[in-house]
Design a protein around this motif. Structure first.
Motif, PDB file in Angstrom:
ATOM      1  N   THR B 325       3.690  -2.087  -1.508  1.00 19.74           N
ATOM      2  CA  THR B 325       3.246  -0.994  -0.659  1.00 19.74           C
ATOM      3  C   THR B 325       3.935   0.283  -1.117  1.00 19.74           C
ATOM      4  O   THR B 325       5.111   0.260  -1.471  1.00 19.74           O
ATOM      5  CB  THR B 325       3.616  -1.270   0.800  1.00 19.74           C
ATOM      6  N   ALA B 326       3.220   1.393  -1.081  1.00 19.72           N
ATOM      7  CA  ALA B 326       3.792   2.660  -1.538  1.00 19.72           C
ATOM      8  C   ALA B 326       4.521   3.325  -0.385  1.00 19.72           C
ATOM      9  O   ALA B 326       4.047   4.272   0.218  1.00 19.72           O
ATOM     10  CB  ALA B 326       2.690   3.558  -2.088  1.00 19.72           C
ATOM     11  N   VAL B 327       5.673   2.786  -0.038  1.00 24.91           N
ATOM     12  CA  VAL B 327       6.455   3.370   1.066  1.00 24.91           C
ATOM     13  C   VAL B 327       7.854   3.667   0.541  1.00 24.91           C
ATOM     14  O   VAL B 327       8.310   3.077  -0.433  1.00 24.91           O
ATOM     15  CB  VAL B 327       6.567   2.413   2.269  1.00 24.91           C
ATOM     16  N   PHE B 341      -0.116  -0.377  -6.505  1.00 23.70           N
ATOM     17  CA  PHE B 341       0.326   0.096  -5.194  1.00 23.70           C
ATOM     18  C   PHE B 341      -0.768  -0.092  -4.155  1.00 23.70           C
ATOM     19  O   PHE B 341      -1.955  -0.025  -4.457  1.00 23.70           O
ATOM     20  CB  PHE B 341       0.696   1.578  -5.251  1.00 23.70           C
ATOM     21  N   ALA B 342      -0.332  -0.302  -2.940  1.00 17.51           N
ATOM     22  CA  ALA B 342      -1.262  -0.413  -1.832  1.00 17.51           C
ATOM     23  C   ALA B 342      -0.744   0.437  -0.698  1.00 17.51           C
ATOM     24  O   ALA B 342       0.464   0.657  -0.582  1.00 17.51           O
ATOM     25  CB  ALA B 342      -1.386  -1.859  -1.388  1.00 17.51           C
ATOM     26  N   LYS B 343      -1.656   0.917   0.129  1.00 18.71           N
ATOM     27  CA  LYS B 343      -1.196   1.551   1.352  1.00 18.71           C
ATOM     28  C   LYS B 343      -0.678   0.449   2.273  1.00 18.71           C
ATOM     29  O   LYS B 343      -1.127  -0.694   2.182  1.00 18.71           O
ATOM     30  CB  LYS B 343      -2.356   2.294   2.020  1.00 18.71           C
ATOM     31  N   PRO B 344       0.241   0.752   3.144  1.00 11.59           N
ATOM     32  CA  PRO B 344       0.768  -0.324   3.998  1.00 11.59           C
ATOM     33  C   PRO B 344      -0.237  -0.724   5.076  1.00 11.59           C
ATOM     34  O   PRO B 344      -0.007  -0.523   6.259  1.00 11.59           O
ATOM     35  CB  PRO B 344       2.046   0.272   4.581  1.00 11.59           C
ATOM     36  N   GLU B 345      -1.367  -1.238   4.680  1.00  7.40           N
ATOM     37  CA  GLU B 345      -2.334  -1.755   5.652  1.00  7.40           C
ATOM     38  C   GLU B 345      -3.034  -2.955   5.034  1.00  7.40           C
ATOM     39  O   GLU B 345      -3.073  -3.102   3.807  1.00  7.40           O
ATOM     40  CB  GLU B 345      -3.322  -0.677   6.050  1.00  7.40           C
ATOM     41  N   ASP B 348      -6.035  -2.656   2.305  1.00 14.77           N
ATOM     42  CA  ASP B 348      -5.625  -2.140   1.022  1.00 14.77           C
ATOM     43  C   ASP B 348      -4.746  -3.132   0.274  1.00 14.77           C
ATOM     44  O   ASP B 348      -4.804  -3.252  -0.945  1.00 14.77           O
ATOM     45  CB  ASP B 348      -4.879  -0.812   1.224  1.00 14.77           C
TER      46      ASP B 348
END
Lengths: 237, 485
Positions: B325-327, B341-345, B348
């Motif tokens: 996740t891209a956090v 990368f993934a959004k934190p959802e 995705d």
């Protein structure tokens, strides 16, 4: 003024024996000797006074009275008689009055404290005696002049190692010299009460190793052992 | 001119024998700093049977201070009761720089306060990210602001962490450096990797590792190693796994770690009857992590917040393709060809994992090269070198222009918050800095600092400096400076 920081005194009665003494006794000068004499005299007086007051207090409640006829010499009765004479003297009457005026609950602790002050040792001395081939003996003076020094002898074959360690003590970190004894869970701390500073401890440590294991390289010595010991002595702990 | 070496004290509540990221960070940095000729001691509190003074490999001296245990029963008085002991340790080790780690470590916070009172240079390393909104975060942030108001320099593990810390503690960004974590790459080798690099004379360099192609019917194994907590994104993982397996039936999961969310995962496995696809290993020790990682092809990291994410570097070093996740600081950690990368959802994450599986199946990713690339990027000796530069900067051994990279033409304008070399130890300047912390907090902090200073004066009188023995130094290493790495 009467004591100094713990300092080291090394005595070598024979080439194979060394005694390391750490004490708080300052160098003996004439004013110091006089001062010590005065202090000791005062302490002696304090002790006698306290004992007298205590005896006076006891005699107030004592059912025994001094016998009228002079008793034979060297008996308990003669001792009581002599004490009665002391009580009848001027300081004795003063002591009686003090004893009568002070309640027992106050007199007891006060007398104990005063007696402790009278017999307490002014200078502490702790020593380490190293006898090559035999072992080492630690000794530590008692808290009062009445108690004997506590000694402990550790034979050479029981000594695993002598080393300097560091530990927390109160709000400080202290260096101390320890002897690791074979077959014992706890190590033996040398100079446990005075805990001298690092320079003293290091000198004693080098001295002990020098005397006990004879680390000076000698041609006749087993080469490997001498070198091994020498290296360990040179390294810092 | 010979390079100056420093006496450094690392102060932190978290240290070995307790395992963890901060602990190994301190150990590795300390060890490499010693290799560079510095002296490093670690001050931590006593663990069960670990009291007193110990030495670790390489001559790291560790003080396990026994009476921080008091802390559990009474918190406020210990702010000052640690001071006499701390002062004694600093004086006997002749410490010049105090380096605190971890904002949640009370020992570190106290140590930094006392160090400034004693007139020592201080550095703080922040290992974590915090929010701004909850009550707990607000309190922590206030405390952090108190501590950092007077610290000479701050090190963060990623740029995101730097931004977060600067905002939380209202700092001048120039005071904050970014020095990432690293890993011991020898401990994270891929399977079949030559353990010894080939000898220089043996051939022309060493051959590039051969690519291992994934056959069309080979299952893709996805590894997850994480403590199973909410903030590690385990809820996301629980929701995603059935969908990923539905989309890509020839996929296996290995999940290592323990925590409160393990139950959710187990329920998910049972509801979807995935016992033969998802394997849960429970807690693994740090030295076993590599053995688990090399069983997989993809490392999935669904974390919701992360300051740095050492574990994805470890995974890439083991030759795994990373889906994360891209956090937080994660996007900074690895180059883009190693990660998806993934959004934190949920959607995705499923999509990104699908992409990664497709890329592996098409053999478009050269995972066998990852180890050598990571090895070049992250090394502890490089971290130590950069940390040393921070020490030089705050000690004034390199000029401010060189350290901060700009001209301090109007240094007077900075006033109480001015730069390192002039960051004054005078009590009145320190009070000015603390007073700016808030209407009430500022006064409270000033009170604390004044009390601390009075205690310092008392200590100086009760335990005079010349009565404190200096400890013997571990033999220093000789280090030749090289401009490599």
């Amino acid at each position: 003024m009467l004591t100094t920081a713990p300092h080291l005194h090394i005595r070598r009665p024979s080439p194979t024996t060394t005694e390391f003494t750490v004490s708080t006794l300052p160098p003996q000068t004439l004013p110091l000797r006089l001062l010590l004499a005065v202090v000791n005299l005062l302490r002696l007086l304090l002790g006698i006074t306290v004992l007298l007051v205590l005896y006076a207090k006891w005699s107030l409640y004592s059912p025994y009275t001094a016998p009228a006829s002079p008793p034979e010499a060297l008996s308990l009765a003669s001792l009581a008689n002599a004490l009665q004479h002391v009580l009848d003297s001027a300081p004795g009457r003063l002591a009686q009055r003090a004893a009568a005026g002070t309640p027992a609950w106050a007199l007891g602790p006060a007398a104990l404290a005063a007696l402790y002050a009278a017999v307490r040792r002014v200078h502490a001395a702790e020593s380490l005696l190293v006898l090559r081939g035999l072992g080492i003996q630690t000794s530590s003076s008692g808290a009062t002049v009445l108690g004997a020094a506590a000694t402990r002898f550790i034979p050479t074959e029981k000594i695993q190692d002598v080393l300097i360690n560091e530990a927390f003590r109160g709000f400080e970190v202290r260096h101390y010299l320890i002897v690791v004894v074979d077959g014992e869970e706890d190590v033996v701390v040398v100079f446990p009460k005075l805990l001298p500073r690092r320079d003293v401890v290091e000198r004693v440590w080098r001295g002990v190793r020098g005397c006990l294991f004879d680390v000076k390289p000698r041609p006749k010595d087993d080469d490997g052992q001498a070198r091994g010991n020498g290296r360990r002595t040179n390294g810092k702990i | 001119m010979p390079r100056r070496t420093y006496n450094i004290a690392m102060v932190c509540d978290f240290f070995f024998p307790q395992p963890g990221g901060v602990e190994s960070h301190i150990y590795q940095v300390a060890s490499k700093l010693i290799d560079r000729g510095h002296k490093v001691v670690v001050v931590t509190h006593a663990y069960d049977d670990r009291k007193g003074i110990r030495y670790l490999t390489n001559g790291i001296k560790v003080y396990h201070v026994p009476f921080a245990i008091i802390y559990r029963s009474a918190s406020f008085p210990t702010v000052f009761s640690f001071f006499p002991m701390f002062r004694n340790i600093m004086l006997r080790e002749q410490i010049e720089i105090v380096h605190g780690h971890g904002s949640l470590s009370s020992l570190c916070n106290e140590g930094l306060l006392h160090a400034r009172t004693m007139g020592l240079r201080t550095v703080f390393t922040d290992h974590s990210l915090f929010g701004f909104a909850e009550a707990g975060s607000i309190l922590t942030n206030k405390l952090l602001k108190f501590i950092l108001s007077d610290v000479d320099h701050i090190i963060c593990v990623s740029h995101t962490s730097k931004e977060n810390t600067v905002l939380r503690a209202a700092l001048d960004p120039l005071m904050v450096s970014v020095i990432p974590n690293a890993l011991v790459s020898e401990n994270f080798r891929p399977l079949n990797y030559p353990t010894e690099p080939s000898a220089p004379g043996a051939g022309f360099g060493h051959n590039p590792p051969t690519a291992h192609h994934l056959g069309p019917n080979d299952p893709v194994t996805i590894v997850v190693i994480s403590r199973l907590f909410y903030n590690k994104g385990i809820d996301l993982l629980t929701a995603s796994i059935p969908r990923i397996i539905m989309n890509h039936p020839n996929t296996r999961f290995i999940i290592a770690g323990s925590g409160p969310k393990a139950i959710d995962l187990e329920q998910m496995i049972e509801q979807n009857v995935l016992q033969d696809k998802v394997e849960m290993l429970g807690a693994v020790r740090h030295e076993q992590v590599r053995d688990v990682m090399v069983r997989g092809h993809i490392y999935l990291h669904p974390s919701l917040t992360e300051a740095f994410g050492t574990v994805i570097v470890e995974a890439a070093s083991c030759g795994l393709y990373v889906v994360c996740t891209a956090v937080g600081g994660i996007p900074e950690v690895l180059p883009s060809h190693m990660t998806v990368f993934a959004k934190p959802e949920e959607d995705d994450l499923v999509l990104a994992t699908g992409k990664a599986i497709a890329a592996l199946r098409a053999n478009r990713v050269r995972t066998e090269k990852f180890h050598d690339q990571v090895k070049v990027m992250y090394s502890w000796s490089n971290i130590a070198k950069r940390t040393e530069r921070v020490y030089q900067g705050i000690s004034g051994d390199i000029s401010e222009t060189e350290f901060y990279g700009y001209e301090t033409a109007d240094s007077a304008a900075w006033g109480a918050t001015s730069r390192s070399g002039v960051r004054s130890f005078a009590l009145i300047d320190r009070l000015k800095r603390y007073y700016g912390c808030g209407i009430w907090a500022g006064k409270l902090f000033c009170l604390c600092v004044v009390i601390d200073y009075l205690i310092f004066l008392f200590c100086e009188w009760w335990w005079p400096r010349d009565q404190i023995d200096t400890a013997a130094d571990w033999p220093r290493k000789h280090f030749e400076d090289s401009d490599e790495d």
